[in-house]
Design an enzyme around this catalytic site. Structure first.
Site, PDB file in Angstrom:
ATOM      1  N   SER A 132      49.474  75.465  50.483  1.00 13.71           N
ATOM      2  CA  SER A 132      50.956  74.348  50.352  1.00 13.71           C
ATOM      3  C   SER A 132      49.857  73.651  49.589  1.00 13.71           C
ATOM      4  O   SER A 132      48.447  73.436  50.150  1.00 13.71           O
ATOM      5  CB  SER A 132      51.345  74.607  51.533  1.00 13.71           C
ATOM      6  OG  SER A 132      51.342  72.059  51.346  1.00 13.71           O
ATOM      7  N   GLU A 134      49.817  70.694  50.651  1.00  8.60           N
ATOM      8  CA  GLU A 134      49.439  70.025  51.921  1.00  8.60           C
ATOM      9  C   GLU A 134      48.230  70.551  52.191  1.00  8.60           C
ATOM     10  O   GLU A 134      47.335  69.799  52.981  1.00  8.60           O
ATOM     11  CB  GLU A 134      50.559  69.975  52.932  1.00  8.60           C
ATOM     12  CG  GLU A 134      51.413  69.448  52.882  1.00  8.60           C
ATOM     13  CD  GLU A 134      51.539  67.860  52.887  1.00  8.60           C
ATOM     14  OE1 GLU A 134      50.975  67.784  53.551  1.00  8.60           O
ATOM     15  OE2 GLU A 134      52.286  67.003  52.367  1.00  8.60           O
ATOM     16  N   TYR A 160      50.744  70.776  59.990  1.00  9.92           N
ATOM     17  CA  TYR A 160      50.779  72.077  58.644  1.00  9.92           C
ATOM     18  C   TYR A 160      49.837  72.012  57.796  1.00  9.92           C
ATOM     19  O   TYR A 160      50.209  73.382  57.985  1.00  9.92           O
ATOM     20  CB  TYR A 160      51.985  71.436  58.612  1.00  9.92           C
ATOM     21  CG  TYR A 160      51.975  71.937  57.373  1.00  9.92           C
ATOM     22  CD1 TYR A 160      53.425  73.191  57.735  1.00  9.92           C
ATOM     23  CD2 TYR A 160      52.485  71.870  56.468  1.00  9.92           C
ATOM     24  CE1 TYR A 160      53.760  74.261  56.134  1.00  9.92           C
ATOM     25  CE2 TYR A 160      52.704  72.887  55.071  1.00  9.92           C
ATOM     26  CZ  TYR A 160      53.135  74.058  54.968  1.00  9.92           C
ATOM     27  OH  TYR A 160      53.968  74.229  53.799  1.00  9.92           O
TER      28      TYR A 160
HETATM   29  O1  G4F Z   1      60.152  65.984  51.556  1.00  6.51           O
HETATM   30  P1  G4F Z   1      58.446  66.028  52.384  1.00  6.51           P
HETATM   31  O2  G4F Z   1      59.091  66.049  53.822  1.00  6.51           O
HETATM   32  O3  G4F Z   1      57.678  66.767  51.441  1.00  6.51           O
HETATM   33  P2  G4F Z   1      56.430  67.475  51.992  1.00  6.51           P
HETATM   34  O4  G4F Z   1      55.880  66.339  53.239  1.00  6.51           O
HETATM   35  O5  G4F Z   1      55.225  67.122  50.550  1.00  6.51           O
HETATM   36  O6  G4F Z   1      56.102  68.837  52.359  1.00  6.51           O
HETATM   37  C1  G4F Z   1      56.760  69.845  51.261  1.00  6.51           C
HETATM   38  O7  G4F Z   1      55.899  70.159  50.241  1.00  6.51           O
HETATM   39  C2  G4F Z   1      54.182  70.981  50.481  1.00  6.51           C
HETATM   40  C3  G4F Z   1      54.185  71.582  49.159  1.00  6.51           C
HETATM   41  O8  G4F Z   1      53.335  69.862  49.036  1.00  6.51           O
HETATM   42  C4  G4F Z   1      54.953  72.463  51.362  1.00  6.51           C
HETATM   43  F1  G4F Z   1      53.678  72.451  52.309  1.00  6.51           F
HETATM   44  C5  G4F Z   1      55.919  71.685  52.739  1.00  6.51           C
HETATM   45  O9  G4F Z   1      56.513  72.594  53.334  1.00  6.51           O
HETATM   46  C6  G4F Z   1      56.926  70.390  52.222  1.00  6.51           C
HETATM   47  O10 G4F Z   1      57.820  71.663  51.827  1.00  6.51           O
HETATM   48  O11 G4F Z   1      58.039  64.878  52.469  1.00  6.51           O
HETATM   49  C7  G4F Z   1      57.951  64.479  50.865  1.00  6.51           C
HETATM   50  C8  G4F Z   1      57.442  62.737  51.299  1.00  6.51           C
HETATM   51  C9  G4F Z   1      56.203  62.189  52.142  1.00  6.51           C
HETATM   52  O12 G4F Z   1      55.086  61.579  51.421  1.00  6.51           O
HETATM   53  C10 G4F Z   1      57.017  61.771  53.079  1.00  6.51           C
HETATM   54  O13 G4F Z   1      56.145  60.305  54.554  1.00  6.51           O
HETATM   55  O14 G4F Z   1      58.110  61.933  51.314  1.00  6.51           O
HETATM   56  C11 G4F Z   1      57.840  60.830  51.997  1.00  6.51           C
HETATM   57  N1  G4F Z   1      59.565  60.374  52.698  1.00  6.51           N
HETATM   58  C12 G4F Z   1      59.044  59.249  52.777  1.00  6.51           C
HETATM   59  N2  G4F Z   1      60.974  58.897  53.822  1.00  6.51           N
HETATM   60  C13 G4F Z   1      60.041  61.256  53.726  1.00  6.51           C
HETATM   61  C14 G4F Z   1      60.970  60.319  53.908  1.00  6.51           C
HETATM   62  N3  G4F Z   1      60.096  62.562  53.653  1.00  6.51           N
HETATM   63  C15 G4F Z   1      61.098  62.765  55.126  1.00  6.51           C
HETATM   64  N4  G4F Z   1      61.569  64.200  55.364  1.00  6.51           N
HETATM   65  N5  G4F Z   1      62.282  62.592  54.747  1.00  6.51           N
HETATM   66  C16 G4F Z   1      62.088  60.768  54.782  1.00  6.51           C
HETATM   67  O15 G4F Z   1      62.835  59.697  55.084  1.00  6.51           O
END
Ligand code: G4F
Length: 330
Positions: free
Chosen positions: A129, A131, A153
């Site tokens: 990832s 990440e 993670y």
């Molecule tokens: O959609 P996210 O939860 O994805 P994240 O953390 O980037 O991880 C995903 O991608 C990775 C690959 O880079 C994978 F390995 C992992 O398994 C997963 O598929 O969050 C994306 C961004 C973050 O910066 C988070 O802080 O969105 C921001 N965010 C802002 N508001 C939010 C929210 N994320 C989530 N989930 N929910 C919110 O309300």
């Protein structure tokens, strides 16, 4: 020639379902490892596999149990193993570091160890990832960028990445890792921000909701289409030599931009509906991820085709359609 046999962990997820469809079209025999609860609740937990369920062989096993993984590998004797299963929600990994590290690291280790003793010729794919880069010192990030994960993670993925490389170097296994940047689709889980936004727009349009609470709107991600990313997984295992590859679009956008486009697509102004929620910020954020996939393009011939705007539109339209609101989408 007999059909190639692939074993997929995490087959019930977004990537597992696209990969299964892709491999079925290539004539593969496909086995999937699923949790027992999935077999007991197929309507809900196997929903992404509904159309292809009869063409798959599913085995109950757990990433936490070496015995169950050993049994499946002994029975299946796969030619290729795609290890997609993980606790993959970064936010949750802050709530339960122990189970994220245990499940993700042990699961990868158990699989590699079982393959080494029971099917050493099997080609192994590990879903790394972006990440793993976390607080990256450079952008775009490539295979040589220093790893600085910012969550358990991310740490678990770094461990899986090194385990995979070590099995390749120490035991000569054809074991490869993809460093996948964010990849989305209408099949994305609702907990991830893109699907949270697209389904939120649909609910607001349907009158089922009046606002959407989000955390950090300024975080930037490199978002591609999951259907295209599974092609890279397969291509990696067709190479004569195992190796590691970044898979990304090379473009990055903020969460705010995603929300703005998604709401605009439904004729709405996101500023009226998106409410900042401090509780949704992470203890340690990854601010900017942007990948350099030139090695994957050069060696694998992989390309991404879906533009960011089209990805957002597809997700919003599908969620609106699911709520029978397609007619209102411009
Ligand atoms: O959609 P996210 O939860 O994805 P994240 O953390 O980037 O991880 C995903 O991608 C990775 C690959 O880079 C994978 F390995 C992992 O398994 C997963 O598929 O969050 C994306 C961004 C973050 O910066 C988070 O802080 O969105 C921001 N965010 C802002 N508001 C939010 C929210 N994320 C989530 N989930 N929910 C919110 O309300």
């Amino acid at each position: 020639m007999p059909a190639k046999c692939a074993l997929i962990t995490g087959i019930t997820g977004q990537d597992g379902s696209y990969l299964s469809e892709f491999l079925l079209a290539k004539g593969y025999e496909i086995h999937g490892m699923v949790r027992r609860v999935a077999l007991e609740d197929p309507d809900h937990r196997l929903s992404r596999l509904r159309d292809i369920r009869s063409r798959l062989v599913l085995h109950a096993a757990s990433l936490e149990s070496y015995a169950s993984i050993h049994r499946v590998i002994q029975d299946v004797q796969p030619d290729e193993c795609y290890h997609l299963a993980a606790q993959s929600f970064v936010s949750y990994s802050f709530d339960d570091e122990f189970s994220t590290l245990n499940t993700n690291i042990n699961g990868t280790h158990f699989l590699l160890a079982a393959l080494k003793s029971l099917a050493p010729q099997c080609r192994f794919y590990f879903a790394g990832s972006s990440e793993m880069f976390g607080q990256a010192q450079e952008a775009p990030q490539h295979e040589g960028t220093r790893l600085h994960p910012r969550s358990s993670y991310g740490i678990s993925k770094v461990a899986g990445f090194h385990l995979t490389r070590n099995y390749r170097e120490a035991y000569g296994m054809h074991a490869s890792s993809c460093i996948l940047f964010n990849h989305e689709s209408p099949r994305r889980g609702f907990e991830f921000v893109t699907r949270k936004i697209s389904s939120g727009v649909a609910r607001i349009l349907a009158g089922a909701s009046t606002e959407l609470r989000l955390g950090n709107l300024e975080a930037k991600r490199d978002w591609g289409h999951a259907r295209e990313y599974v092609e890279a997984m397969w291509l990696m295992l067709q190479q004569p030599q195992p190796d590691d590859y970044v898979v990304a679009t090379g473009e990055c956008h903020s969460v705010r931009e995603f929300a703005e486009l998604a709401f605009a697509h439904a004729g709405l102004d996101y500023r009226r509906y998106v409410k900042p929620d401090a509780d949704l910020f992470r203890p340690a954020e990854v601010n900017l991820l942007k990948g350099d996939a030139s090695k994957a393009r050069r060696v694998l011939g992989w390309t991404c085709r879906t533009r960011f705007e089209d990805l957002v539109r597809e997700m919003v339209e599908q969620d609106c359609r699911a709520l029978e609101m397609a007619a209102k989408v411009r």
